[in-house]
Write a protein that holds these residues in place. Structure first.
Motif, PDB file in Angstrom:
ATOM      1  N   GLU A 178      39.899  52.077  30.040  1.00  0.00           N
ATOM      2  CA  GLU A 178      40.569  51.285  29.361  1.00  0.00           C
ATOM      3  C   GLU A 178      40.570  49.992  29.777  1.00  0.00           C
ATOM      4  OE1 GLU A 178      44.003  54.515  28.033  1.00  0.00           O
ATOM      5  OE2 GLU A 178      44.301  53.263  29.782  1.00  0.00           O
ATOM      6  N   VAL A 179      40.263  49.629  31.179  1.00  0.00           N
ATOM      7  CA  VAL A 179      40.038  48.349  31.828  1.00  0.00           C
ATOM      8  C   VAL A 179      38.926  47.908  31.414  1.00  0.00           C
ATOM      9  CG1 VAL A 179      39.473  47.287  33.863  1.00  0.00           C
ATOM     10  CG2 VAL A 179      41.643  48.902  33.868  1.00  0.00           C
ATOM     11  N   ALA A 180      37.732  48.667  31.278  1.00  0.00           N
ATOM     12  CA  ALA A 180      36.455  48.288  30.804  1.00  0.00           C
ATOM     13  C   ALA A 180      36.538  47.589  29.250  1.00  0.00           C
ATOM     14  CB  ALA A 180      35.504  49.274  30.896  1.00  0.00           C
ATOM     15  N   ALA A 181      37.274  48.346  28.436  1.00  0.00           N
ATOM     16  CA  ALA A 181      37.337  48.151  27.000  1.00  0.00           C
ATOM     17  C   ALA A 181      38.153  46.902  26.962  1.00  0.00           C
ATOM     18  CB  ALA A 181      38.102  49.266  26.453  1.00  0.00           C
ATOM     19  N   ARG A 182      39.352  46.713  27.602  1.00  0.00           N
ATOM     20  CA  ARG A 182      40.122  45.534  27.590  1.00  0.00           C
ATOM     21  C   ARG A 182      39.234  44.105  27.887  1.00  0.00           C
ATOM     22  NH1 ARG A 182      45.454  43.915  27.633  1.00  0.00           N
ATOM     23  NH2 ARG A 182      45.654  45.857  26.495  1.00  0.00           N
ATOM     24  N   ARG A 209      31.900  50.604  31.482  1.00  0.00           N
ATOM     25  CA  ARG A 209      32.811  51.276  32.488  1.00  0.00           C
ATOM     26  C   ARG A 209      32.155  51.089  33.916  1.00  0.00           C
ATOM     27  NH1 ARG A 209      33.230  55.705  35.837  1.00  0.00           N
ATOM     28  NH2 ARG A 209      35.420  56.925  35.786  1.00  0.00           N
ATOM     29  N   GLY A 210      30.731  51.249  34.036  1.00  0.00           N
ATOM     30  CA  GLY A 210      29.909  50.980  35.146  1.00  0.00           C
ATOM     31  C   GLY A 210      30.117  49.516  35.939  1.00  0.00           C
ATOM     32  N   THR A 211      30.276  48.553  34.806  1.00  0.00           N
ATOM     33  CA  THR A 211      30.407  47.214  35.517  1.00  0.00           C
ATOM     34  C   THR A 211      31.928  46.990  35.749  1.00  0.00           C
ATOM     35  OG1 THR A 211      28.841  46.221  33.807  1.00  0.00           O
ATOM     36  CG2 THR A 211      30.590  44.700  34.728  1.00  0.00           C
ATOM     37  N   ALA A 212      32.804  47.585  35.095  1.00  0.00           N
ATOM     38  CA  ALA A 212      34.215  47.557  35.603  1.00  0.00           C
ATOM     39  C   ALA A 212      34.374  48.237  36.909  1.00  0.00           C
ATOM     40  CB  ALA A 212      35.179  48.296  34.581  1.00  0.00           C
ATOM     41  N   SER A 213      33.669  49.316  37.293  1.00  0.00           N
ATOM     42  CA  SER A 213      33.795  50.005  38.662  1.00  0.00           C
ATOM     43  C   SER A 213      33.168  49.161  39.655  1.00  0.00           C
ATOM     44  CB  SER A 213      32.986  51.270  38.382  1.00  0.00           C
ATOM     45  OG  SER A 213      32.848  51.896  39.560  1.00  0.00           O
ATOM     46  N   ARG A 214      32.124  48.362  39.516  1.00  0.00           N
ATOM     47  CA  ARG A 214      31.318  47.484  40.289  1.00  0.00           C
ATOM     48  C   ARG A 214      32.358  46.440  40.740  1.00  0.00           C
ATOM     49  NH1 ARG A 214      26.442  48.618  37.995  1.00  0.00           N
ATOM     50  NH2 ARG A 214      26.804  47.141  36.270  1.00  0.00           N
ATOM     51  N   VAL A 215      33.109  45.909  39.941  1.00  0.00           N
ATOM     52  CA  VAL A 215      33.957  45.010  40.301  1.00  0.00           C
ATOM     53  C   VAL A 215      35.031  45.274  41.022  1.00  0.00           C
ATOM     54  CG1 VAL A 215      35.698  43.154  39.400  1.00  0.00           C
ATOM     55  CG2 VAL A 215      33.687  43.562  38.034  1.00  0.00           C
ATOM     56  N   ILE A 216      35.801  46.774  40.738  1.00  0.00           N
ATOM     57  CA  ILE A 216      36.765  47.255  41.390  1.00  0.00           C
ATOM     58  C   ILE A 216      36.411  47.477  42.780  1.00  0.00           C
ATOM     59  CG2 ILE A 216      38.396  49.076  41.157  1.00  0.00           C
ATOM     60  CD1 ILE A 216      38.653  48.651  38.331  1.00  0.00           C
ATOM     61  N   ASN A 217      35.103  47.937  42.925  1.00  0.00           N
ATOM     62  CA  ASN A 217      34.630  48.363  44.164  1.00  0.00           C
ATOM     63  C   ASN A 217      34.197  47.261  45.030  1.00  0.00           C
ATOM     64  OD1 ASN A 217      35.215  51.218  43.562  1.00  0.00           O
ATOM     65  ND2 ASN A 217      33.365  51.556  42.784  1.00  0.00           N
ATOM     66  N   ARG A 226      33.820  39.166  36.631  1.00  0.00           N
ATOM     67  CA  ARG A 226      34.678  39.556  37.532  1.00  0.00           C
ATOM     68  C   ARG A 226      36.027  38.946  37.095  1.00  0.00           C
ATOM     69  NH1 ARG A 226      34.162  41.306  42.169  1.00  0.00           N
ATOM     70  NH2 ARG A 226      32.086  40.630  42.635  1.00  0.00           N
ATOM     71  N   GLU A 227      36.122  37.999  36.323  1.00  0.00           N
ATOM     72  CA  GLU A 227      37.448  37.323  36.012  1.00  0.00           C
ATOM     73  C   GLU A 227      38.050  38.287  35.058  1.00  0.00           C
ATOM     74  OE1 GLU A 227      36.866  33.358  35.003  1.00  0.00           O
ATOM     75  OE2 GLU A 227      36.536  32.726  37.052  1.00  0.00           O
ATOM     76  N   ALA A 228      36.971  38.628  34.057  1.00  0.00           N
ATOM     77  CA  ALA A 228      37.666  39.371  32.910  1.00  0.00           C
ATOM     78  C   ALA A 228      38.050  40.714  33.297  1.00  0.00           C
ATOM     79  CB  ALA A 228      36.483  39.664  31.849  1.00  0.00           C
ATOM     80  N   VAL A 229      37.428  41.309  33.993  1.00  0.00           N
ATOM     81  CA  VAL A 229      37.924  42.540  34.756  1.00  0.00           C
ATOM     82  C   VAL A 229      39.258  42.298  35.430  1.00  0.00           C
ATOM     83  CG1 VAL A 229      37.312  44.653  36.079  1.00  0.00           C
ATOM     84  CG2 VAL A 229      35.527  43.736  34.852  1.00  0.00           C
ATOM     85  N   GLU A 230      39.154  41.541  36.388  1.00  0.00           N
ATOM     86  CA  GLU A 230      40.424  41.176  36.967  1.00  0.00           C
ATOM     87  C   GLU A 230      41.679  41.089  36.083  1.00  0.00           C
ATOM     88  OE1 GLU A 230      39.251  38.290  39.953  1.00  0.00           O
ATOM     89  OE2 GLU A 230      38.457  39.781  41.297  1.00  0.00           O
ATOM     90  N   ALA A 231      41.445  40.080  35.332  1.00  0.00           N
ATOM     91  CA  ALA A 231      42.482  39.870  34.283  1.00  0.00           C
ATOM     92  C   ALA A 231      42.861  41.166  33.328  1.00  0.00           C
ATOM     93  CB  ALA A 231      42.049  39.127  33.065  1.00  0.00           C
ATOM     94  N   ALA A 232      41.872  42.226  33.268  1.00  0.00           N
ATOM     95  CA  ALA A 232      42.377  43.293  32.458  1.00  0.00           C
ATOM     96  C   ALA A 232      43.104  44.236  33.215  1.00  0.00           C
ATOM     97  CB  ALA A 232      40.933  43.960  32.024  1.00  0.00           C
ATOM     98  N   VAL A 233      42.646  44.226  34.658  1.00  0.00           N
ATOM     99  CA  VAL A 233      43.391  45.048  35.817  1.00  0.00           C
ATOM    100  C   VAL A 233      44.989  44.645  35.850  1.00  0.00           C
ATOM    101  CG1 VAL A 233      43.783  45.552  38.060  1.00  0.00           C
ATOM    102  CG2 VAL A 233      41.425  45.728  36.979  1.00  0.00           C
ATOM    103  N   ALA A 234      44.991  43.131  35.717  1.00  0.00           N
ATOM    104  CA  ALA A 234      46.380  42.758  35.733  1.00  0.00           C
ATOM    105  C   ALA A 234      47.113  42.927  34.691  1.00  0.00           C
ATOM    106  CB  ALA A 234      46.363  41.064  36.134  1.00  0.00           C
ATOM    107  N   GLU A 235      46.542  42.797  33.608  1.00  0.00           N
ATOM    108  CA  GLU A 235      47.378  43.078  32.345  1.00  0.00           C
ATOM    109  C   GLU A 235      47.744  44.464  32.075  1.00  0.00           C
ATOM    110  OE1 GLU A 235      44.778  41.626  29.024  1.00  0.00           O
ATOM    111  OE2 GLU A 235      44.604  39.669  29.814  1.00  0.00           O
ATOM    112  N   LEU A 236      46.903  45.260  32.443  1.00  0.00           N
ATOM    113  CA  LEU A 236      47.141  46.885  32.337  1.00  0.00           C
ATOM    114  C   LEU A 236      47.873  47.347  33.138  1.00  0.00           C
ATOM    115  CD1 LEU A 236      43.707  48.076  30.589  1.00  0.00           C
ATOM    116  CD2 LEU A 236      45.973  47.718  29.456  1.00  0.00           C
ATOM    117  N   GLY A 237      48.036  46.775  34.572  1.00  0.00           N
ATOM    118  CA  GLY A 237      48.759  47.299  35.577  1.00  0.00           C
ATOM    119  C   GLY A 237      47.806  48.418  36.307  1.00  0.00           C
ATOM    120  N   TYR A 238      46.494  48.398  36.081  1.00  0.00           N
ATOM    121  CA  TYR A 238      45.502  49.420  36.442  1.00  0.00           C
ATOM    122  C   TYR A 238      45.518  49.513  38.029  1.00  0.00           C
ATOM    123  CZ  TYR A 238      41.315  52.018  37.743  1.00  0.00           C
ATOM    124  OH  TYR A 238      40.336  52.821  38.110  1.00  0.00           O
ATOM    125  N   VAL A 239      45.655  50.792  38.626  1.00  0.00           N
ATOM    126  CA  VAL A 239      45.780  50.929  40.067  1.00  0.00           C
ATOM    127  C   VAL A 239      44.717  51.831  40.461  1.00  0.00           C
ATOM    128  CG1 VAL A 239      47.106  51.687  42.377  1.00  0.00           C
ATOM    129  CG2 VAL A 239      48.199  50.500  40.324  1.00  0.00           C
TER     130      VAL A 239
END
Length: 348
Positions: A16-20, A25-33, A43-56
């Motif tokens: 869901e983070v990747a879609a947002r 998915r692999g790119t989102a994983s690289r940013v988070i890792n 990086r900014e797009a993924v971090e914004a999606a993480v913040a919006e969704l509250g992904y942990v």
């Protein structure tokens, strides 16, 4: 509550983070890792999606699924006394720490100064208790790099063991740095130019010696083995080597020491012998550490980007851990060489 959270049963997923963010998915994983191999925009797009969704990130699940520990080891095959005496190592640690600051990775510093410590480290690494290893100050016959290859453990070296090193490495241009130092001494009219080398089972020492010889040849000076004194990068090593040089060649008028600490030891011996620096004997070091700046007279030295080497090593290792190949476009292992710079001060 967002629709994404409803679909995932209340806990947002990596998909869901990747879609947002509009990425895979692999790119989102690289940013988070913490992999640096993504663009700032991504990086900014993924971090914004993480913040919006509250992904942990579920660290425990991720570690189990991917056999990950979220830790890397910085391994220095030196004694504790050597590690804390040489400014080089603290600069490397600063660079590594800076590269890890925005990641979730923990850093384990391991000094390997004896066979017993080496065996314990081998057992630790065999149990895959870290995700990757940074190796600093590796000697030509050190078995650790080969063990890491056998284990399939991602690893990056600070400097190579030889010209044919199979592991990725990051180093400074030791050959050109030494060549520039000796060329500088020859340009000042020095003709009996000696060198105090580091341990010659270290590839960097060999390259600095090669650069010394090349500069002598370019200046039309005959090489003389009596002007070459091997040491061990320490201040005491510089003391012993300088005493040998004065005994063998009292006409020496310049010294290129392959580290600032060895140059400090050489300076002590020259002063005891009544030789003025630079009037009687010019002196050049290597590293451009705090030692060089605080010596009297201030030491001319070859500046190598030590912190940058630490950062670059860590970046390459994180890419490997994140699933990158660790090879260039040609398929060859990464052997990164950073430029050096001669900093001229009063000692030459």
């Amino acid at each position: 509550m967002t629709a994404a959270r409803v679909r995932s049963g209340g806990r947002p997923t990596l998909e869901e983070v990747a879609a947002r963010a509009g990425v895979g998915r692999g790119t989102a994983s690289r940013v988070i890792n913490g992999s640096p191999r993504v663009s700032a925009h991504t990086r900014e797009a993924v971090e914004a999606a993480v913040a919006e969704l509250g992904y942990v990130p579920n660290r425990a699940a991720r570690a189990l699924a991917g056999n990950r520990t979220d830790a890397i080891a910085l391994v220095v095959p030196e004694s504790e006394s050597r590690f804390f005496a040489e400014p080089y190592f603290s600069d490397i640690v600063r660079g590594v720490g800076a590269a890890l600051a925005d990641t979730e990775m923990q850093l384990l510093l391991t000094l390997v100064g004896s066979d017993r410590e080496r065996r314990r480290l081998a057992q630790y690494l065999t149990a895959h208790r870290v995700d990757g290893v940074l190796l600093v100050s590796v000697h030509a016959d050190d078995p650790l790099p080969d063990l890491l290859e056998q284990l399939g453990m991602p690893a990056v070296m600070n400097g190579r063991r030889s010209a044919t090193e199979p592991l990725p490495s990051v180093d400074s241009d030791n050959f050109e740095g030494a060549r520039a130092a000796v060329e500088h001494l020859a340009s000042r009219g020095r003709r009996s130019i000696a060198t105090i080398t580091g341990r010659l089972d270290v590839y960097a020492s060999q390259r600095r010696l090669d650069g010394y010889r090349k500069a002598l040849s370019e200046a039309g000076l005959e090489p003389d083995e009596q002007l070459i004194a091997p040491a061990d990068f320490s201040e005491e090593g510089g003391v012993q080597a300088m005493r040998q040089l004065l005994a063998r060649r009292p006409d020496v008028d310049a010294v290129f020491a392959a580290s600032d600490l060895m140059a400090a030891g050489a300076r002590q011996v020259l002063r005891e012998a009544g030789r003025r620096i630079p009037d009687d004997v010019a002196l050049v070091g290597f590293d451009d550490s705090a030692v060089a700046r605080h010596m009297d007279p201030a030491l001319t030295s070859v500046r190598q980007p030590i912190e940058e080497m630490g950062r670059t090593m860590t970046r390459v290792l994180l890419e490997k851990i994140a699933g990158e190949s660790g090879t260039g476009e040609s398929g060859e292992r990464q052997q990164i060489v950073l430029p050096t710079e001669l900093v001229v001060r009063d000692s030459s």
